[in-house]
Design a protein around this motif. Structure first.
Motif, short mmCIF file in Angstrom:
data_model
loop_
_atom_site.label_atom_id
_atom_site.label_comp_id
_atom_site.label_asym_id
_atom_site.label_seq_id
_atom_site.Cartn_x
_atom_site.Cartn_y
_atom_site.Cartn_z
N TRP A 151 1.06 -1.37 -0.43
CA TRP A 151 0.12 -0.06 -0.22
C TRP A 151 0.63 0.52 -0.36
CZ3 TRP A 151 -5.23 -0.52 0.97
CH2 TRP A 151 -5.72 -2.16 1.49
N GLY A 152 0.56 2.32 -1.46
CA GLY A 152 1.59 3.57 -0.78
C GLY A 152 0.46 4.42 -0.45
N GLY A 153 1.42 5.48 0.01
CA GLY A 153 0.54 6.64 0.77
C GLY A 153 1.83 7.48 0.97
N SER A 189 4.75 9.90 -3.70
CA SER A 189 3.65 8.61 -3.51
C SER A 189 2.84 8.20 -5.18
CB SER A 189 2.88 9.01 -2.17
OG SER A 189 2.24 9.28 -3.02
N ILE A 193 2.93 4.78 -7.00
CA ILE A 193 1.19 4.32 -7.81
C ILE A 193 0.67 4.40 -9.64
CG2 ILE A 193 -1.20 4.99 -7.72
CD1 ILE A 193 -0.14 6.33 -5.24
N GLY A 201 -2.79 2.16 -3.98
CA GLY A 201 -1.85 3.78 -3.74
C GLY A 201 -3.46 4.16 -3.01
N ASN A 203 -4.95 7.63 -1.08
CA ASN A 203 -4.91 9.17 -1.32
C ASN A 203 -5.51 9.97 -1.12
OD1 ASN A 203 -2.75 12.03 -1.60
ND2 ASN A 203 -1.40 11.00 -3.14
#
Lengths: 444, 492
Positions: A151-153, A189, A193, A201, A203
């Protein structure tokens, strides 16, 4: 000096913008506890524009005190602005997360809440080419092998990670097993993503919106309670994940202000949020109007703090970390061993070479006699520095800088005390006027 | 319509007298504020944006372009003349730029910086005009593994900057790495080595280290070494700037700097330290006179300055095509776009081509204006070196204080500045090079962060660094940089 001409131009231009309207408040300082460009900075600068354009405050300079999810700014705000009734700081949910994650010694209980301003929903999205077609796909894959979904953030302990934790908790996966990859800043980020570096992602909706419109990203879910009008993104709730979440931003005043100051600040903010300039900006930045003040606000902040604290504890951010796959201790140890090793070797070899031939190990040929000749000037500069640091907050920048300049100049040449003093005062005054008056950057 | 026609229309929009006036105002204000210590490009743009809000979008965008390039350029002046870099992009410039200024060649250093910035800015803007979408899609293929490999390549390049003694160089490097440990661990949010002091949570700003080591350290060293001795006046070789020899030594570094700076600027996790220092080390490696570096080699100013401005143009590529702000300055610009209801990103080129191309055209114009504005000023700036030494060093310390304080408005930073300054003095006394410490502080945290990110995403699999082609290529270059000179030496 040509820069003085530039300064005059700058001043004229700034004055043009700032004095166009009659005032009701002479000056209201705004502190953004983040670097220029982020959400808090944008909030402060939009406020600056609304306050000045609507004539609510004649001047509303913005100061940035970046770092550590706003907790550096918070600590400084409490320390340096105590009892001052002409300053507001932008705050919000992310600061709550930062306070817990970085174990901040000061919290939002140490400041006076003035108003909640805006809110932003969060969106969970994947690149257009991702095999994950829906939230169900994501949850199935996540439940089967939590670590395989990255999980990207934004920063650790921030709103994006909090949402990832809430989702994991709601679907019955231990939040500690969320493989969350923290990035600093929106650009970093977003590129991870878009480039497919991370599986999914998180955001703010406004940040994702242009990519969603262009079709480069696919939204899986939005964190609002109900579908937003005109936005074709299903909510978490309607897809069976019982989570509702919003990244809110608020304003706080320093501790110890008088009730009169507090009432005045509240009135100013109320006037601002009703102004056309502010309302236009809300639409432009896709911020939701979440104005709230008084006791309701205090209750809201308390409830949010409890919620954030609970989920971050489950996520295990900060000092309680156990979730990270690579331990964070290996690299610091390596570096410290290297420093001590090379440090000792440098000292030891330096001594030996000195002992052997009395030859200094330096190639810049530091003459031995110079050390005695230079001791007095060096001491004079050092005195200047110590006085400078001592006086900076007590006597103000101009005096502190003058002393520093004068001592330094005297160290190099002691024949012109008066010339040096005049130059010192002139330089210090000029820089003070330029920084504090023309550019509105506060100096002590 | 093809790119050229669109660009022609953009120029037609930008080339009117009022618009040229705004471009000039933008460049002038950007340079003037950018010159001040502690006010980097991001803050410069943020401070000046309110001025543009009263304008129509086209004029405002033209002024943005000017302010942006002006602010990027402004930092090099204090770097060269006072050894006090105003922003990270001009750290590399300070090394040889200040050495040149002390030899009375400040005008030449400023000129090569101005022309190099112009050349690099123009070439990079051309690349931006024609190859933006392509470059942006390549940049997106960079993940943590690639960034880790890139930082390892940069570490390998540092080897050429370690100075005479390997041991001293490594000590300095590890000093920087250790300082880089201070602050929040970005992946976990864990505070490391911050000793409970909130201001340390964000780590030590690289500018505090640089201004402390370079400007304050140098002042202390000069006071200690020469004290009140009569000092031979700096021989000022006129204020005309570059000799034929300087031109010959500058043009290749300009081009190489552009080639290094632009692609690295396009990367969303770039920063300006890596491109400028890679350019510096490249020039040192390729030079016939590597021993001159650090003592006033003009290549050491020309290359990094070109790389710096090319990278500044590169930053605009992901911003305009993808809506990705990859630097603080870009984030401020993004907010400015939004003020006009514009959302940079994949749709901007099709939704508002008129504004985009006017902005691109104004970047070309801004570059020309920057040159026109700054070349005449070179002679005036260079006279700073004629100020009597006592006043010059007094001024340097006051500016250093201003810069350090303005960064975060923190007294702790100011105190740290002078502690670092004392360390810088000691390092000079014991002949320990300063630059490795600066690079350690910048590169160490980057390498660690990207390494751990990459391994977290691959769930502990270390092979990601060699199975991804770009990453592998960077690592091979790093090995070649380290082993290559040694092999060549052995064969001889």
């Amino acid at each position: 000096m040509t820069s003085r001409a530039f300064a005059a131009v700058t001043f004229a231009a700034l004055a043009l913008v700032s004095t166009a309207h009659a005032q009701s408040l002479d000056q209201l300082r705004l502190i953004a506890p983040a670097a220029p460009g982020g959400g808090w900075d944008q909030t402060a600068r939009v406020m600056q524009q609304a306050l000045q354009r609507e004539g609510i405050a004649r001047l509303a300079p913005v100061e940035n005190i970046p770092g550590a999810a706003g907790t550096i700014g918070l600590a400084r705000f409490i320390g340096a602005e105590r009892t001052r009734g002409d300053v507001l700081m932008v705050s919000g949910l992310i600061m709550l997360g930062g306070i817990v994650t970085h174990q901040s010694p000061v919290t939002l209980r140490d400041v006076v809440p003035i108003a909640r301003l805006t809110g932003e929903y969060e969106v969970i999205a994947v690149p257009a080419a991702s095999p994950l077609r829906s939230l169900q796909d994501l949850i199935t894959a996540f439940k089967a092998q939590p670590g395989s979904i990255s999980w990207g953030g934004g920063s650790a302990g921030g709103s994006d990670q909090i949402l990832a934790g809430l989702v994991a908790d709601a679907v019955g996966v231990d939040p500690k097993r969320v493989n969350y990859i923290a990035f600093s800043g929106g650009g970093e980020s977003m590129s991870a993503i878009l480039g497919g570096t991370v599986s999914v992602g998180i955001n703010g909706f406004a940040e994702f919106a242009p990519q969603l419109e262009a079709g480069t990203l696919r939204a899986l879910a939005i964190s609002s309670a109900e579908r937003l009008p005109g936005v074709d993104i299903p909510t978490l709730r309607e897809q069976g994940v019982n989570v509702e979440f919003e990244n809110w931003r608020s304003l706080v005043a320093p501790p110890g202000i008088t009730p009169a100051d507090r009432a005045r600040l509240e009135a100013v903010v109320r006037a601002m949020v009703q102004s056309p300039t502010w309302r236009e900006s809300l639409a432009r930045y896709r911020w939701l109007d979440r104005y709230l003040d008084g006791d309701a606000l205090a209750r809201f902040v308390d409830a949010e703090e409890a919620r954030v604290r609970a989920i971050l504890k489950k996520l295990g951010t900060g000092a309680t970390t156990t979730s990270s796959i690579v331990p964070s201790g290996a690299y610091p140890r390596l570096v410290l061993v290297g420093l001590i090793g090379f440090g000792l070797a440098t000292i030891w070899l330096g001594r030996r070479s000195l002992g052997e031939g009395g030859r200094p190990e330096t190639s810049s040929a530091v003459a031995p006699s110079a050390s005695s000749a230079g001791a007095a000037p060096l001491a004079l500069v050092a005195t200047g520095v110590v006085l400078h640091l001592f006086l900076a907050e007590r006597a103000g920048f101009v005096i502190a800088a003058t002393v520093l300049f004068w001592c330094t100049a005297r160290a190099f040449d002691h024949r012109h005390p008066v010339r040096d003093a005049v130059a010192a005062l002139a330089i210090s005054l000029a820089s003070y006027v330029l920084f504090a008056r023309v550019l509105q950057l506060s100096l002590p | 319509m093809n790119t050229l026609e669109l660009l022609r229309e953009g120029f037609a929009n930008a080339l009117t007298w009022p618009h040229l006036g705004w471009a000039f105002a933008g460049v002038t204000l950007g340079t003037a504020v950018g010159v001040l210590p502690g006010i980097g490009p991001a803050l410069t743009v943020a401070l000046l944006l309110p001025i543009t809000f009263t304008l129509d979008p086209t004029s405002a965008f033209i002024m943005f372009g000017g302010i942006y390039y002006g602010a990027m350029y402004g930092g090099s002046t204090t770097s060269i003349l006072l050894n006090t870099p105003g922003e990270t992009a001009s750290i590399a410039t300070a090394i040889d730029g200040y050495a040149m200024a002390r030899q009375g060649r400040g005008a030449a250093a400023l000129t090569t910086a101005a022309i190099g910035s112009f050349v690099a800015g123009t070439l990079a803007t051309i690349a931006l005009t024609f190859f933006s979408p392509l470059l942006a899609s390549v940049a997106l293929r960079f993940g943590p593994a690639e960034y880790f490999a890139l930082s390892i390549m940069a570490f390998a390049a540092v080897a050429t900057l370690l100075g005479g003694s390997l041991l001293h160089g490594l000590f300095s490097l590890f000093l920087g790495l250790t300082l880089g440990l201070i602050g929040i661990d970005q992946l976990t949010g864990d505070a490391r080595f911050s000793f409970g002091i909130p201001q340390l949570l964000d780590g030590i700003d690289v500018l505090i280290l640089v201004i402390g080591l370079f400007a304050v350290g140098e002042t202390l060293f000069q006071a200690w070494r020469y004290g009140r001795q009569e000092f031979e006046a700096v021989p000022v070789r006129g204020f005309v700037g570059m000799s034929r020899e300087d031109w010959k030594r500058s043009w290749k570094p300009w081009l190489r700097g552009t080639a290094i700076g632009f692609p690295l600027g396009v990367l969303p996790v770039g920063g300006s330290v890596i491109p400028t220092f890679l350019s510096y080390t490249t020039e040192k490696r390729l030079s016939d006179r590597p021993e001159e570096f650090g003592h006033g080699a003009i290549e050491g100013v020309a290359g990094p300055e070109a790389a710096n401005n090319a990278a500044a143009a590169g930053v605009l590529v992901p911003l305009l095509t993808l809506g990705l702000p990859s630097s603080a300055t870009a984030a401020v610009l993004l907010a400015a776009f939004q003020q006009y209801g514009l959302q940079p990103g994949p749709l901007l080129f099709s939704s508002r081509p008129d504004l985009v191309w006017t902005l691109v055209a104004s970047l070309y114009i801004g570059n020309v204006m920057l040159l026109v504005l700054n070349l005449p000023l070179v002679g005036i700036w260079a006279r700073v070196m004629l100020v009597p030494r006592p006043l010059l060093f007094g001024g340097i310390l006051v500016l250093a204080s201003l810069g350090a304080y303005s960064l975060n408005r923190s007294m702790l930073d100011l105190t740290l500045l002078y502690v670092v300054g004392a360390v810088g003095w000691l390092m000079r006394v014991y002949d320990i090079p300063l630059v490795p410490a600066v690079l350690g502080l910048v590169l160490g945290p980057l390498a660690e962060l990207q390494f751990r990110r990459a391994v977290a995403i691959s769930e502990g699999d270390l092979s990601v660094f060699v199975t991804r082609p770009i990453s592998l290529a960077f690592l091979l270059v790093a090995v070649a940089t380290l082993v290559g000179p040694w092999l060549v030496k052995r064969r001889r």
